[in-house]
Scaffold this motif. Structure first.
Motif, PDB file in Angstrom:
ATOM      1  N   ILE A 128      14.138 -13.134 -41.440  1.00 55.44           N
ATOM      2  CA  ILE A 128      13.582 -13.052 -42.801  1.00 55.44           C
ATOM      3  C   ILE A 128      13.732 -11.635 -43.385  1.00 55.44           C
ATOM      4  O   ILE A 128      13.886 -11.474 -44.584  1.00 55.44           O
ATOM      5  CB  ILE A 128      12.085 -13.478 -42.792  1.00 55.44           C
ATOM      6  N   GLN A 181      -1.864 -16.737 -45.031  1.00 47.83           N
ATOM      7  CA  GLN A 181      -1.220 -16.079 -43.885  1.00 47.83           C
ATOM      8  C   GLN A 181      -1.536 -16.860 -42.619  1.00 47.83           C
ATOM      9  O   GLN A 181      -2.609 -17.439 -42.498  1.00 47.83           O
ATOM     10  CB  GLN A 181      -1.671 -14.638 -43.741  1.00 47.83           C
ATOM     11  N   LYS A 182      -0.568 -16.784 -41.685  1.00 43.92           N
ATOM     12  CA  LYS A 182      -0.804 -17.481 -40.417  1.00 43.92           C
ATOM     13  C   LYS A 182      -1.314 -16.526 -39.354  1.00 43.92           C
ATOM     14  O   LYS A 182      -1.809 -16.958 -38.327  1.00 43.92           O
ATOM     15  CB  LYS A 182       0.498 -18.127 -39.940  1.00 43.92           C
ATOM     16  N   GLY A 183      -1.142 -15.237 -39.543  1.00 43.75           N
ATOM     17  CA  GLY A 183      -1.789 -14.327 -38.605  1.00 43.75           C
ATOM     18  C   GLY A 183      -0.935 -13.288 -37.908  1.00 43.75           C
ATOM     19  O   GLY A 183      -1.460 -12.352 -37.304  1.00 43.75           O
ATOM     20  N   SER A 214      13.484 -16.050 -35.519  1.00 38.49           N
ATOM     21  CA  SER A 214      13.195 -15.743 -36.922  1.00 38.49           C
ATOM     22  C   SER A 214      14.265 -16.356 -37.817  1.00 38.49           C
ATOM     23  O   SER A 214      15.439 -16.397 -37.459  1.00 38.49           O
ATOM     24  CB  SER A 214      13.138 -14.237 -37.166  1.00 38.49           C
ATOM     25  N   GLY A 215      13.816 -16.784 -38.974  1.00 36.58           N
ATOM     26  CA  GLY A 215      14.761 -17.323 -39.952  1.00 36.58           C
ATOM     27  C   GLY A 215      14.315 -18.634 -40.550  1.00 36.58           C
ATOM     28  O   GLY A 215      15.038 -19.227 -41.356  1.00 36.58           O
ATOM     29  N   GLY A 216      13.117 -19.091 -40.133  1.00 31.84           N
ATOM     30  CA  GLY A 216      12.594 -20.326 -40.692  1.00 31.84           C
ATOM     31  C   GLY A 216      13.500 -21.509 -40.393  1.00 31.84           C
ATOM     32  O   GLY A 216      14.361 -21.455 -39.494  1.00 31.84           O
ATOM     33  N   GLU A 261       7.825  -7.693 -42.366  1.00 33.99           N
ATOM     34  CA  GLU A 261       8.035  -8.759 -43.374  1.00 33.99           C
ATOM     35  C   GLU A 261       6.877  -8.762 -44.393  1.00 33.99           C
ATOM     36  O   GLU A 261       7.110  -8.829 -45.606  1.00 33.99           O
ATOM     37  CB  GLU A 261       8.124 -10.100 -42.643  1.00 33.99           C
ATOM     38  N   TYR A 262       5.646  -8.661 -43.900  1.00 33.45           N
ATOM     39  CA  TYR A 262       4.481  -8.622 -44.797  1.00 33.45           C
ATOM     40  C   TYR A 262       4.605  -7.431 -45.755  1.00 33.45           C
ATOM     41  O   TYR A 262       4.361  -7.548 -46.949  1.00 33.45           O
ATOM     42  CB  TYR A 262       3.187  -8.464 -43.993  1.00 33.45           C
ATOM     43  N   HIS A 277       8.384  -7.462 -36.408  1.00 34.34           N
ATOM     44  CA  HIS A 277       9.259  -7.994 -37.475  1.00 34.34           C
ATOM     45  C   HIS A 277       8.399  -8.624 -38.569  1.00 34.34           C
ATOM     46  O   HIS A 277       8.593  -8.386 -39.766  1.00 34.34           O
ATOM     47  CB  HIS A 277      10.228  -9.021 -36.871  1.00 34.34           C
ATOM     48  N   ASN A 278       7.434  -9.432 -38.171  1.00 35.98           N
ATOM     49  CA  ASN A 278       6.594 -10.105 -39.165  1.00 35.98           C
ATOM     50  C   ASN A 278       5.697  -9.121 -39.906  1.00 35.98           C
ATOM     51  O   ASN A 278       5.455  -9.286 -41.101  1.00 35.98           O
ATOM     52  CB  ASN A 278       5.753 -11.196 -38.497  1.00 35.98           C
ATOM     53  N   MET A 329       6.525 -19.086 -39.393  1.00 38.98           N
ATOM     54  CA  MET A 329       7.453 -20.081 -38.879  1.00 38.98           C
ATOM     55  C   MET A 329       6.776 -21.450 -38.904  1.00 38.98           C
ATOM     56  O   MET A 329       5.606 -21.561 -38.575  1.00 38.98           O
ATOM     57  CB  MET A 329       7.779 -19.696 -37.445  1.00 38.98           C
ATOM     58  N   LYS A 378       9.087  -9.485 -32.282  1.00 37.91           N
ATOM     59  CA  LYS A 378       8.990 -10.475 -33.371  1.00 37.91           C
ATOM     60  C   LYS A 378       7.710 -10.256 -34.184  1.00 37.91           C
ATOM     61  O   LYS A 378       7.708 -10.385 -35.412  1.00 37.91           O
ATOM     62  CB  LYS A 378       9.034 -11.898 -32.800  1.00 37.91           C
ATOM     63  N   ARG A 437      -3.197  -9.353 -48.930  1.00 36.75           N
ATOM     64  CA  ARG A 437      -3.307 -10.824 -48.901  1.00 36.75           C
ATOM     65  C   ARG A 437      -4.781 -11.209 -48.900  1.00 36.75           C
ATOM     66  O   ARG A 437      -5.182 -12.176 -49.550  1.00 36.75           O
ATOM     67  CB  ARG A 437      -2.608 -11.398 -47.666  1.00 36.75           C
ATOM     68  N   ASN A 453       5.805 -18.426 -32.198  1.00 34.64           N
ATOM     69  CA  ASN A 453       5.295 -17.087 -32.532  1.00 34.64           C
ATOM     70  C   ASN A 453       4.093 -16.781 -31.647  1.00 34.64           C
ATOM     71  O   ASN A 453       2.978 -16.585 -32.127  1.00 34.64           O
ATOM     72  CB  ASN A 453       4.845 -17.057 -34.000  1.00 34.64           C
TER      73      ASN A 453
END
Ligand code: 6PG
Length: 521
Positions: A407, A302-304, A160-162, A232-233, A228-229, A1, A225, A330, A135
């Motif tokens: 996402i 990646q942000k983590g 979520s959804g940018g 997503e990965y 969810h991420n 995000m 969330k 990654r 996040n």
């Protein structure tokens, strides 16, 4: 995000009540909500709230970010009437209805605490509500709810959804005190993505089922969330591997793969991530005339949050091989020079091309089965955490609010919701009849793709890990009878016998001339 950067936030010291309110236009009412942090996400949430008729006050510590938001709002004539741009937190707080609702759209971590402290210093009351929309790490959210109890009410809503989701309809995962949810519900339902009864996305401002839910006590929304991420990965990595297979073995061009993905997107694999991948692959680079994706360096950042999910899965003993693998992939992508050197030492096996429809169909089946496994891992991780935390999570509802806005939105989330509607405490998604049959129909082709991956040396570890997960989780008797014996052998760690009760443990004397077993007390 995407959030405003850390440097957007600095400690506000001087209070200037008289001059600090910049009224964009005449405002004849107090605001429903304040947004602190007007970076990409904060600005988009503000516009979405204004679009839905709410009155909003906005603040960012960085004056140029404040100005950019003001400009975006001024561009929409109706919005300016209901927006108040504040350059101090005191005026922001004073501009709100009581109890005040202040939503933070700032980077996760220390900044969230800094801003809460500032809000308290500048007049926030104990019954006022601070909503963290970042996040944040779920354990930080639990800690904050406790830490600020009595000073203000910390609530959270993971978004979520940018940028597009925040602006036109996001998936919102709220947690904290249930009565706060009732207060924010009209706003959150309004700005959430909407879907029709078949689970299809509806345009912004349409009426439909909102993708927003109260997940449970503090921290639960961020946990959901975070998972969810993690999914997503895995989802992204699996799509990347399907692309690699169609390129390396199928010998297909990017545009052809994009067309195949677009076709798959019309079936069971329909999802936002597949849709954008189809689009990306068909994009030509204006500078070189080549497919744009071929001009992009093969190094993933990646942000983590994927790493948090993987770490949490490992720590809580919840097998999540595909999610863990996606994070590792990654990491290996980032080791560019090591890969380049090793590639010279190990030139690899010549790939036998197969562009047959059978092969393409098999890759589709492998992607679908692997995707089911990644979701099974994510939902199991949420279930294990919920048990530990004594949360009662509604998995059908979680699947429902992920059908739109977020996402990982995908058609088959409708089937996941139905699976948890049939059995709320489903032990694993694979145990549901629908998914059992879906995998049953495709298992052979999935295995044939896995065999090709191994034989021909294509790097598709997430696809393989999903199959390993499937095989591990469907194995009645696994190899872990030898393992306790090994531990007992070198460390006298003891083992349990299948012909004795669970509570009893035994040690075998492995090294003495006369070998014997003793029961441990
Ligand atoms: C979302 C996304 C969002 C963002 C991730 C990307 O739900 O809107 O998950 O949170 O895309 O932060 O994470 P990485 O930068 O780690 O890929």
């Amino acid at each position: 995000m995407t959030h405003s950067t850390v440097s957007d936030i600095d400690i506000v010291s001087d209070i200037d009540i008289v001059s600090d309110i910049d009224i964009v236009s005449d405002i004849d009412t107090v605001s429903d909500i304040a947004i602190v942090g007007l970076g990409v996400m904060g600005k988009s949430l503000t516009l979405n709230l204004l679009d839905n008729g709410f009155c909003v006050s906005g603040y960012d510590a960085n004056p140029s970010t404040t100005d950019r938001a003001k400009q975006a709002i001024a561009d929409e004539p109706d919005f300016a009437q209901r927006y108040l741009s504040c350059d101090q937190l005191t005026s922001l707080i004073q501009s709100l209805k009581t109890p005040r609702i202040v939503a933070l759209s700032v980077p996760a971590g220390k900044v969230v605490d800094l801003v809460i402290e500032q809000l308290l210093e500048h007049g926030l009351h104990s019954d006022d509500i601070v909503i963290d929309t970042g996040n944040s790490l779920w354990t930080d959210s639990i800690r904050r709810a406790e830490q600020y109890r009595g000073q203000c009410r910390v609530f959270t809503t993971a978004v979520s959804g940018g940028e597009q989701g925040a602006r036109f309809g996001a998936s919102l995962m709220a947690s904290g005190d249930a009565d706060v949810w009732q207060q924010v519900l009209p706003m959150w339902h309004a700005i959430a993505a909407k879907i029709d009864p078949q689970g299809r996305a509806l345009p912004a401002l349409a009426s439909g089922e909102p993708c927003a839910a109260f997940i449970g006590p503090s921290g639960s929304g961020e946990l959901v969330k975070m998972v969810h991420n993690g999914i997503e990965y895995a989802d992204m990595q699996l799509i990347c591997e399907a692309y690699q297979l169609l390129k390396d073995i199928g010998g297909m061009s990017c545009a052809e793969i994009g067309q195949v993905f677009a076709r798959w997107n019309e079936g069971a694999l329909n999802s936002y991530l597949l849709e954008i991948s189809a689009d990306i692959l068909q994009q030509t680079d204006p500078a070189s005339g080549k497919p744009l994706v071929e001009m992009i360096r093969d190094r993933a950042g990646q942000k983590g949050t994927g790493l948090w999910t993987a770490t949490h899965a490992l720590e809580s003993g919840s097998p999540a091989l595909t999610i863990v693998q996606a994070v590792s992939s990654r990491a290996s992508s980032a080791q560019v020079s090591v890969r380049l050197n090793l590639a010279k030492l190990f030139p690899g096996i010549r790939k036998q091309q197969d562009s047959s429809q059978d092969f393409i169909d098999a890759v589709e089946d492998a992607l679908y089965c692997a995707k089911i496994c990644a979701y099974a891992q994510g939902f199991s991780l949420m279930a294990i955490t919920a048990r530990e935390q004594k949360w009662s999570l509604n998995f059908a509802e979680i699947a429902r609010i992920w059908r739109g806005g977020c996402i990982i939105r995908a058609a088959f989330l409708q089937s996941i919701a139905a699976a948890y509607d049939r059995q709320a405490d489903l032990p694993n998604l694979l145990a549901d009849d629908f998914f059992r049959q879906e995998i049953g129909k495709r298992q052979q082709k999935w295995r044939s793709v896995a065999a090709r991956i191994c034989e021909q040396g294509v790097a598709a570890p997430a696809t393989l890990s999903a199959l390993s997960y499937f095989d591990s989780m469907t194995e009645a008797v696994c190899s872990a009878n030898l393992l306790p014996a090994q531990r007992d052998y070198f460390g006298a760690h003891s083992y349990q016998r299948i012909d004795q009760g669970e509570g009893k443990s035994f040690h075998f004397n492995w090294s003495d001339a006369v070998r014997s077993e003793t029961e441990r007390t």
